[in-house]
Enzyme design. Structure first.
Site, PDB file in Angstrom:
ATOM      1  N   ASN A 292      -3.709  -4.291 -11.311  1.00 56.33           N
ATOM      2  CA  ASN A 292      -3.230  -5.678 -11.159  1.00 56.33           C
ATOM      3  C   ASN A 292      -4.271  -6.777 -10.290  1.00 56.33           C
ATOM      4  O   ASN A 292      -4.015  -6.577  -9.324  1.00 56.33           O
ATOM      5  CB  ASN A 292      -2.204  -5.294 -10.054  1.00 56.33           C
ATOM      6  CG  ASN A 292      -1.173  -6.542  -9.814  1.00 56.33           C
ATOM      7  OD1 ASN A 292      -1.688  -7.860  -9.614  1.00 56.33           O
ATOM      8  ND2 ASN A 292      -0.437  -6.302  -8.683  1.00 56.33           N
ATOM      9  N   TRP A 293      -4.365  -7.605 -11.041  1.00 58.30           N
ATOM     10  CA  TRP A 293      -5.824  -8.562 -10.588  1.00 58.30           C
ATOM     11  C   TRP A 293      -5.525  -9.471  -9.486  1.00 58.30           C
ATOM     12  O   TRP A 293      -5.698 -10.071  -8.916  1.00 58.30           O
ATOM     13  CB  TRP A 293      -6.037  -9.440 -11.637  1.00 58.30           C
ATOM     14  CG  TRP A 293      -7.268  -8.114 -12.395  1.00 58.30           C
ATOM     15  CD1 TRP A 293      -7.547  -6.704 -12.379  1.00 58.30           C
ATOM     16  CD2 TRP A 293      -8.151  -8.388 -13.652  1.00 58.30           C
ATOM     17  NE1 TRP A 293      -8.311  -6.600 -13.603  1.00 58.30           N
ATOM     18  CE2 TRP A 293      -8.467  -7.471 -14.489  1.00 58.30           C
ATOM     19  CE3 TRP A 293      -8.130  -9.581 -14.207  1.00 58.30           C
ATOM     20  CZ2 TRP A 293      -9.183  -7.884 -15.445  1.00 58.30           C
ATOM     21  CZ3 TRP A 293      -9.340  -9.820 -15.164  1.00 58.30           C
ATOM     22  CH2 TRP A 293      -9.526  -8.911 -16.188  1.00 58.30           C
ATOM     23  N   LYS A 294      -3.542  -9.740  -9.619  1.00 60.69           N
ATOM     24  CA  LYS A 294      -2.998 -10.613  -8.720  1.00 60.69           C
ATOM     25  C   LYS A 294      -3.479 -12.085  -9.226  1.00 60.69           C
ATOM     26  O   LYS A 294      -3.918 -11.752 -10.226  1.00 60.69           O
ATOM     27  CB  LYS A 294      -3.030 -10.620  -6.766  1.00 60.69           C
ATOM     28  CG  LYS A 294      -2.851  -9.145  -7.507  1.00 60.69           C
ATOM     29  CD  LYS A 294      -2.594  -7.963  -5.418  1.00 60.69           C
ATOM     30  CE  LYS A 294      -2.286  -7.291  -5.539  1.00 60.69           C
ATOM     31  NZ  LYS A 294      -2.149  -6.098  -4.105  1.00 60.69           N
TER      32      LYS A 294
ATOM     33  N   HIS B 139       7.359  -7.200  -8.568  1.00 61.96           N
ATOM     34  CA  HIS B 139       6.129  -6.691  -7.163  1.00 61.96           C
ATOM     35  C   HIS B 139       6.133  -6.789  -5.105  1.00 61.96           C
ATOM     36  O   HIS B 139       7.407  -8.045  -5.560  1.00 61.96           O
ATOM     37  CB  HIS B 139       4.869  -6.907  -7.621  1.00 61.96           C
ATOM     38  CG  HIS B 139       3.767  -6.781  -6.404  1.00 61.96           C
ATOM     39  ND1 HIS B 139       3.631  -7.524  -5.267  1.00 61.96           N
ATOM     40  CD2 HIS B 139       2.807  -5.770  -6.756  1.00 61.96           C
ATOM     41  CE1 HIS B 139       2.747  -6.651  -5.229  1.00 61.96           C
ATOM     42  NE2 HIS B 139       2.120  -5.833  -5.898  1.00 61.96           N
TER      43      HIS B 139
ATOM     44  N   GLU C  52       4.920  -8.446  -3.419  1.00 60.82           N
ATOM     45  CA  GLU C  52       4.584  -9.808  -3.631  1.00 60.82           C
ATOM     46  C   GLU C  52       5.433 -11.039  -3.816  1.00 60.82           C
ATOM     47  O   GLU C  52       6.030 -11.500  -3.472  1.00 60.82           O
ATOM     48  CB  GLU C  52       3.265 -10.648  -3.522  1.00 60.82           C
ATOM     49  CG  GLU C  52       1.973  -9.374  -2.786  1.00 60.82           C
ATOM     50  CD  GLU C  52       0.886  -8.966  -3.614  1.00 60.82           C
ATOM     51  OE1 GLU C  52       0.398  -9.644  -4.777  1.00 60.82           O
ATOM     52  OE2 GLU C  52       0.486  -8.250  -2.287  1.00 60.82           O
TER      53      GLU C  52
ATOM     54  N   GLU D 262       6.096   1.268  -4.532  1.00 63.40           N
ATOM     55  CA  GLU D 262       4.362   0.402  -3.360  1.00 63.40           C
ATOM     56  C   GLU D 262       4.964   0.392  -2.634  1.00 63.40           C
ATOM     57  O   GLU D 262       5.478  -0.822  -2.086  1.00 63.40           O
ATOM     58  CB  GLU D 262       3.877  -0.547  -4.163  1.00 63.40           C
ATOM     59  CG  GLU D 262       3.502  -0.475  -6.017  1.00 63.40           C
ATOM     60  CD  GLU D 262       2.332  -1.656  -6.274  1.00 63.40           C
ATOM     61  OE1 GLU D 262       1.458  -1.647  -6.084  1.00 63.40           O
ATOM     62  OE2 GLU D 262       1.942  -3.091  -5.721  1.00 63.40           O
TER      63      GLU D 262
ATOM     64  N   GLY E 182      -3.389  -3.956   0.460  1.00 66.07           N
ATOM     65  CA  GLY E 182      -4.025  -4.843   0.674  1.00 66.07           C
ATOM     66  C   GLY E 182      -4.587  -4.180   2.072  1.00 66.07           C
ATOM     67  O   GLY E 182      -4.439  -5.436   2.931  1.00 66.07           O
TER      68      GLY E 182
ATOM     69  N   SER F 222      -4.132   0.155  -1.332  1.00 67.40           N
ATOM     70  CA  SER F 222      -4.698   0.796  -0.882  1.00 67.40           C
ATOM     71  C   SER F 222      -5.429   2.125  -2.107  1.00 67.40           C
ATOM     72  O   SER F 222      -6.064   2.304  -0.922  1.00 67.40           O
ATOM     73  CB  SER F 222      -4.636   1.856   0.707  1.00 67.40           C
ATOM     74  OG  SER F 222      -4.007  -0.473   0.850  1.00 67.40           O
TER      75      SER F 222
ATOM     76  N   GLY G  94      -4.996  -2.387  -7.152  1.00 67.92           N
ATOM     77  CA  GLY G  94      -4.900  -4.099  -6.443  1.00 67.92           C
ATOM     78  C   GLY G  94      -6.429  -3.999  -6.542  1.00 67.92           C
ATOM     79  O   GLY G  94      -7.115  -4.543  -7.054  1.00 67.92           O
ATOM     80  N   GLY G  95      -6.790  -4.181  -4.790  1.00 68.40           N
ATOM     81  CA  GLY G  95      -7.849  -4.518  -5.060  1.00 68.40           C
ATOM     82  C   GLY G  95      -9.111  -4.188  -5.370  1.00 68.40           C
ATOM     83  O   GLY G  95     -10.572  -4.090  -6.303  1.00 68.40           O
TER      84      GLY G  95
HETATM   85  P1  13P Z   1      -3.661  -2.817  -2.996  1.00 72.43           P
HETATM   86  O1  13P Z   1      -4.401  -1.839  -3.721  1.00 72.43           O
HETATM   87  O2  13P Z   1      -4.949  -4.063  -3.024  1.00 72.43           O
HETATM   88  O3  13P Z   1      -3.533  -2.662  -1.974  1.00 72.43           O
HETATM   89  O4  13P Z   1      -2.594  -3.737  -3.655  1.00 72.43           O
HETATM   90  C1  13P Z   1      -1.828  -2.553  -4.350  1.00 72.43           C
HETATM   91  C2  13P Z   1      -0.969  -3.516  -5.499  1.00 72.43           C
HETATM   92  O5  13P Z   1      -0.556  -4.345  -4.777  1.00 72.43           O
HETATM   93  C3  13P Z   1      -0.397  -3.383  -6.541  1.00 72.43           C
HETATM   94  O6  13P Z   1       0.093  -4.105  -7.588  1.00 72.43           O
END
Ligand code: 13P
Length: 253
Positions: free
Chosen positions: A9-11, A95, A97, A167, A173, A212, A233-234
């Site tokens: 997930n590149w956000k 998600h 967010e 999640e 994050g 993470s 994510g990251g």
């Molecule tokens: P991180 O891997 O950056 O913690 O993000 C997780 C996430 O929200 C994937 O959708």
């Protein structure tokens, strides 16, 4: 057997040049061995670009969000039909967010889940508790409620064509991963809730962990019996890290 899945997930990150560099490296490093499912979810603005770059790669395209409505006068929204037209295979739904920053309710998430499936997309339904909810001992109740709303709206059979991602909000994050045991406990709970309605669907349902995930902790997570992959994510923005996570998934396969 459930095939392992790693989804990036590149956000809201990337530009055409960095997307191309990332995908070139991913493709080069996975060309001859993949053996697990790998999906990437770029921002909507880059779906077409990434679809083109992924052709012939075995890596599938996912979106990060979808409109509740069909095409029409909904300024700024992207419909499920458009995502299919752009080459998407899957879409992330609910998600944290989006729940937190854009006020997406359980009911809206369920509507989006249905809309995605109607269009032929695989929904990746995200569930997870906040730190306050965990500390209040409410983790099980929260994730069960988030899942139950979708089960009630879509029926258990719909989960045969879906993925669920656990999640924990406090792990996203933050660098603070759930321990493999903490994640496994929630995954087992989710699978047993689905099994109450349909054991075969529960046995085939892929449950991803997100929060993470990095190369350094992926193997321990994937060793858990109910963790079928990761929503990353990251670390999915770094080709070497993301490939190392996929390798850990393949080893655990
Ligand atoms: P991180 O891997 O950056 O913690 O993000 C997780 C996430 O929200 C994937 O959708």
């Amino acid at each position: 057997m459930r095939r392992k899945l790693v989804a990036g997930n590149w956000k809201m990150q990337g530009r055409q040049a960095s997307n191309a560099a990332l995908l070139q490296s991913l493709k080069a490093q996975t060309a001859d061995w993949l053996g697990v499912d790998m999906w990437v979810a770029p921002p909507a603005a880059y779906l077409m670009q990434v679809a083109g770059l992924l052709q012939g790669s075995g890596i599938a395209l996912a979106a990060q969000n979808v409109a509740r409505e069909n095409d029409g006068a909904f300024t700024g929204e992207v419909s499920a039909g458009m995502l299919v037209d752009c080459g998407c295979h899957a879409v992330i739904i609910g998600h944290s967010e989006r729940r937190t920053h854009y006020g997406e309710s359980d009911a809206l998430v369920a509507e989006k889940f249905l809309k995605a499936q109607e269009a032929g997309l695989v929904p990746v339904l995200c569930v997870g508790e906040t730190l306050d909810e965990r500390e209040a001992g409410a983790t099980a109740a929260v994730v069960r409620r988030q899942l139950d709303v979708v089960l009630a709206a879509a029926g258990v059979a719909a989960l045969a064509q879906a993925v669920v991602a656990y999640e924990p909000v406090w792990a996203i994050g933050t660098g603070r991963t759930a321990t493999p045991e903490q994640a496994q406990e929630v995954h087992a709970l989710l699978r047993s809730r689905v099994a109450q309605d349909d054991e075969a669907v529960a046995a085939g349902l892929r449950l991803l962990y997100g929060g993470s995930v990095k190369a350094a902790n992926a193997a321990a997570l994937f060793a858990m019996p109910d963790i079928d992959g990761a929503l990353v994510g990251g670390a999915s923005l770094d080709a070497n890290e993301f490939v190392a996570i996929a390798r850990a998934a393949r080893v655990a396969q």
